[in-house]
Write a protein that holds these residues in place. Sequence first.
Motif, PDB file in Angstrom:
ATOM      1  N   LEU A 217     -32.896  26.840  10.230  1.00 25.01           N
ATOM      2  CA  LEU A 217     -32.943  26.364   8.823  1.00 25.01           C
ATOM      3  C   LEU A 217     -34.139  25.485   8.417  1.00 25.01           C
ATOM      4  O   LEU A 217     -34.041  24.505   9.403  1.00 25.01           O
ATOM      5  N   ARG A 218     -34.820  25.879   7.808  1.00 22.89           N
ATOM      6  CA  ARG A 218     -36.244  25.050   7.339  1.00 22.89           C
ATOM      7  C   ARG A 218     -36.420  24.753   5.825  1.00 22.89           C
ATOM      8  O   ARG A 218     -36.063  25.560   5.206  1.00 22.89           O
ATOM      9  N   GLY A 219     -36.600  23.433   5.939  1.00 19.41           N
ATOM     10  CA  GLY A 219     -36.856  22.802   4.572  1.00 19.41           C
ATOM     11  C   GLY A 219     -38.394  23.359   3.846  1.00 19.41           C
ATOM     12  O   GLY A 219     -39.017  23.686   4.512  1.00 19.41           O
ATOM     13  N   ALA A 220     -38.131  23.145   2.682  1.00 24.48           N
ATOM     14  CA  ALA A 220     -39.395  23.676   1.878  1.00 24.48           C
ATOM     15  C   ALA A 220     -40.720  22.923   2.183  1.00 24.48           C
ATOM     16  O   ALA A 220     -40.523  21.571   2.571  1.00 24.48           O
ATOM     17  N   THR A 221     -41.827  23.319   2.021  1.00 22.30           N
ATOM     18  CA  THR A 221     -43.066  22.560   2.040  1.00 22.30           C
ATOM     19  C   THR A 221     -43.074  21.483   1.214  1.00 22.30           C
ATOM     20  O   THR A 221     -43.845  20.225   1.303  1.00 22.30           O
ATOM     21  N   TYR A 222     -42.432  21.664  -0.086  1.00 24.87           N
ATOM     22  CA  TYR A 222     -42.716  20.634  -1.240  1.00 24.87           C
ATOM     23  C   TYR A 222     -41.386  20.235  -1.620  1.00 24.87           C
ATOM     24  O   TYR A 222     -40.534  20.942  -1.771  1.00 24.87           O
ATOM     25  N   ARG A 223     -41.290  18.928  -1.862  1.00 25.52           N
ATOM     26  CA  ARG A 223     -40.153  18.258  -2.309  1.00 25.52           C
ATOM     27  C   ARG A 223     -39.466  18.940  -3.576  1.00 25.52           C
ATOM     28  O   ARG A 223     -38.290  18.909  -3.408  1.00 25.52           O
ATOM     29  N   ALA A 224     -40.016  19.669  -4.501  1.00 23.50           N
ATOM     30  CA  ALA A 224     -39.762  20.018  -5.633  1.00 23.50           C
ATOM     31  C   ALA A 224     -38.544  21.308  -5.163  1.00 23.50           C
ATOM     32  O   ALA A 224     -37.680  21.890  -5.974  1.00 23.50           O
ATOM     33  N   ALA A 225     -38.845  21.720  -3.797  1.00 24.30           N
ATOM     34  CA  ALA A 225     -38.120  22.894  -3.529  1.00 24.30           C
ATOM     35  C   ALA A 225     -37.001  22.695  -2.603  1.00 24.30           C
ATOM     36  O   ALA A 225     -36.482  23.402  -1.707  1.00 24.30           O
ATOM     37  N   LEU A 226     -36.786  21.297  -2.092  1.00 22.81           N
ATOM     38  CA  LEU A 226     -35.890  20.921  -0.913  1.00 22.81           C
ATOM     39  C   LEU A 226     -34.451  21.456  -1.290  1.00 22.81           C
ATOM     40  O   LEU A 226     -33.823  21.090  -0.235  1.00 22.81           O
ATOM     41  N   HIS A 227     -34.059  21.753  -2.508  1.00 21.74           N
ATOM     42  CA  HIS A 227     -32.641  22.125  -2.650  1.00 21.74           C
ATOM     43  C   HIS A 227     -32.594  23.599  -1.929  1.00 21.74           C
ATOM     44  O   HIS A 227     -31.574  23.943  -1.979  1.00 21.74           O
ATOM     45  N   ARG A 228     -33.508  24.190  -1.406  1.00 17.23           N
ATOM     46  CA  ARG A 228     -33.600  25.655  -0.775  1.00 17.23           C
ATOM     47  C   ARG A 228     -33.818  25.333   0.554  1.00 17.23           C
ATOM     48  O   ARG A 228     -34.915  24.532   1.003  1.00 17.23           O
ATOM     49  N   ALA A 229     -33.123  26.310   1.462  1.00 18.24           N
ATOM     50  CA  ALA A 229     -33.450  26.142   2.857  1.00 18.24           C
ATOM     51  C   ALA A 229     -33.955  27.812   3.519  1.00 18.24           C
ATOM     52  O   ALA A 229     -33.153  28.428   2.709  1.00 18.24           O
ATOM     53  N   THR A 230     -34.760  27.908   4.152  1.00 17.01           N
ATOM     54  CA  THR A 230     -35.058  29.294   4.555  1.00 17.01           C
ATOM     55  C   THR A 230     -34.461  29.579   5.943  1.00 17.01           C
ATOM     56  O   THR A 230     -34.445  28.580   6.841  1.00 17.01           O
ATOM     57  N   LEU A 231     -33.879  30.790   6.228  1.00 19.03           N
ATOM     58  CA  LEU A 231     -33.104  31.131   7.425  1.00 19.03           C
ATOM     59  C   LEU A 231     -33.841  31.911   8.399  1.00 19.03           C
ATOM     60  O   LEU A 231     -34.361  32.891   7.514  1.00 19.03           O
ATOM     61  N   GLY A 232     -33.965  31.720   9.561  1.00 19.45           N
ATOM     62  CA  GLY A 232     -34.502  32.654  10.409  1.00 19.45           C
ATOM     63  C   GLY A 232     -33.723  32.886  11.703  1.00 19.45           C
ATOM     64  O   GLY A 232     -32.954  31.740  11.924  1.00 19.45           O
ATOM     65  N   MET A 233     -33.497  33.977  12.403  1.00 18.89           N
ATOM     66  CA  MET A 233     -32.532  33.950  13.581  1.00 18.89           C
ATOM     67  C   MET A 233     -33.161  35.261  14.330  1.00 18.89           C
ATOM     68  O   MET A 233     -33.956  36.068  13.966  1.00 18.89           O
ATOM     69  N   GLY A 234     -32.839  35.090  15.596  1.00 19.85           N
ATOM     70  CA  GLY A 234     -33.171  35.870  16.621  1.00 19.85           C
ATOM     71  C   GLY A 234     -32.090  36.096  17.685  1.00 19.85           C
ATOM     72  O   GLY A 234     -31.690  35.118  18.227  1.00 19.85           O
ATOM     73  N   VAL A 235     -31.781  37.329  18.306  1.00 19.53           N
ATOM     74  CA  VAL A 235     -30.743  37.483  19.470  1.00 19.53           C
ATOM     75  C   VAL A 235     -31.249  38.432  20.165  1.00 19.53           C
ATOM     76  O   VAL A 235     -31.902  39.540  19.850  1.00 19.53           O
ATOM     77  N   GLU A 236     -31.522  37.995  21.449  1.00 23.97           N
ATOM     78  CA  GLU A 236     -32.133  38.950  22.454  1.00 23.97           C
ATOM     79  C   GLU A 236     -31.432  40.082  22.872  1.00 23.97           C
ATOM     80  O   GLU A 236     -30.151  40.268  22.660  1.00 23.97           O
ATOM     81  N   ARG A 237     -32.117  41.150  22.714  1.00 22.40           N
ATOM     82  CA  ARG A 237     -31.363  42.495  22.763  1.00 22.40           C
ATOM     83  C   ARG A 237     -30.209  42.846  23.587  1.00 22.40           C
ATOM     84  O   ARG A 237     -29.081  43.062  23.151  1.00 22.40           O
ATOM     85  N   ARG A 238     -30.148  42.422  24.887  1.00 24.03           N
ATOM     86  CA  ARG A 238     -29.131  42.482  25.677  1.00 24.03           C
ATOM     87  C   ARG A 238     -27.640  41.852  25.276  1.00 24.03           C
ATOM     88  O   ARG A 238     -26.683  42.208  25.556  1.00 24.03           O
ATOM     89  N   PHE A 239     -27.763  40.783  24.154  1.00 22.02           N
ATOM     90  CA  PHE A 239     -27.084  40.009  23.762  1.00 22.02           C
ATOM     91  C   PHE A 239     -26.393  40.507  22.289  1.00 22.02           C
ATOM     92  O   PHE A 239     -25.529  39.941  21.551  1.00 22.02           O
ATOM     93  N   GLN A 240     -27.125  41.521  21.715  1.00 27.58           N
ATOM     94  CA  GLN A 240     -26.860  42.192  20.226  1.00 27.58           C
ATOM     95  C   GLN A 240     -25.474  42.752  20.073  1.00 27.58           C
ATOM     96  O   GLN A 240     -25.173  43.317  21.015  1.00 27.58           O
ATOM     97  N   ARG A 241     -24.998  42.581  19.011  1.00 31.90           N
ATOM     98  CA  ARG A 241     -23.618  43.426  18.687  1.00 31.90           C
ATOM     99  C   ARG A 241     -22.430  42.706  19.559  1.00 31.90           C
ATOM    100  O   ARG A 241     -21.454  43.537  19.978  1.00 31.90           O
ATOM    101  N   ALA A 242     -22.588  41.419  19.985  1.00 37.21           N
ATOM    102  CA  ALA A 242     -21.451  40.830  20.670  1.00 37.21           C
ATOM    103  C   ALA A 242     -20.946  39.587  19.940  1.00 37.21           C
ATOM    104  O   ALA A 242     -20.085  38.957  20.261  1.00 37.21           O
ATOM    105  N   GLY A 243     -21.125  39.635  18.655  1.00 40.37           N
ATOM    106  CA  GLY A 243     -20.615  38.745  17.634  1.00 40.37           C
ATOM    107  C   GLY A 243     -21.499  37.462  17.772  1.00 40.37           C
ATOM    108  O   GLY A 243     -21.065  36.285  16.937  1.00 40.37           O
TER     109      GLY A 243
END
Length: 180
Positions: free
Chosen positions: A84-110
């Motif tokens: 989770l990443r906070g915005a670049t500007y204080r006026a948008a800090l009520h929003r967070a951006t999500l990013g994620m990644g799972v290595e292929r051999r561990f995908q579809r395991a919950g």
Amino acid sequence: MEAGITLLTSSDLATYVDHRIRQSRESGQGGTPPSHFFTADEIPTAERLRAERADGWSKPVSDPCWLRTWGTWVDGALVAHIELRGATYRAALHRATLGMGVERRFQRAGIGTRLMETALAWARAEASIHWIDLGVFSDNHVALCLYDKHSFIECGRVDDAFRIDDRSITALQLCLRING
């Protein structure tokens, strides 16, 4: 498979960078859709990943560009992450951006579900965060199912947003209201 999730700290930085580079190289390989907007020769460098995380992890949530990253560990190896990443500007800090990644051999395991639950629980406990935003490619059906399961809704679409290996990709913007 015993998997544990922890909030990553500066002592995990080298392991995190190694995981991100491995995971990024898998994007779009083996018949899976790409999960990143950069091509294989544009993978972020270890130096860039290290600098961004060291900076973001050290910031409080009240500061622009804060960053929190959780990792899933299997047999001592970091195999998945969510951020989770906070915005670049204080006026948008009520929003967070999500990013994620799972290595292929561990995908579809919950693992993705458990990471999502962890990050969303943390965000809901942060009264200043009202929305979670994320970007996903329209052909990444596995990711879209995960986001749908957690009630993200489509709030934007850009046809032909990216061209990776001469392939047109539609980008979706999803959001989830969590507080406020």
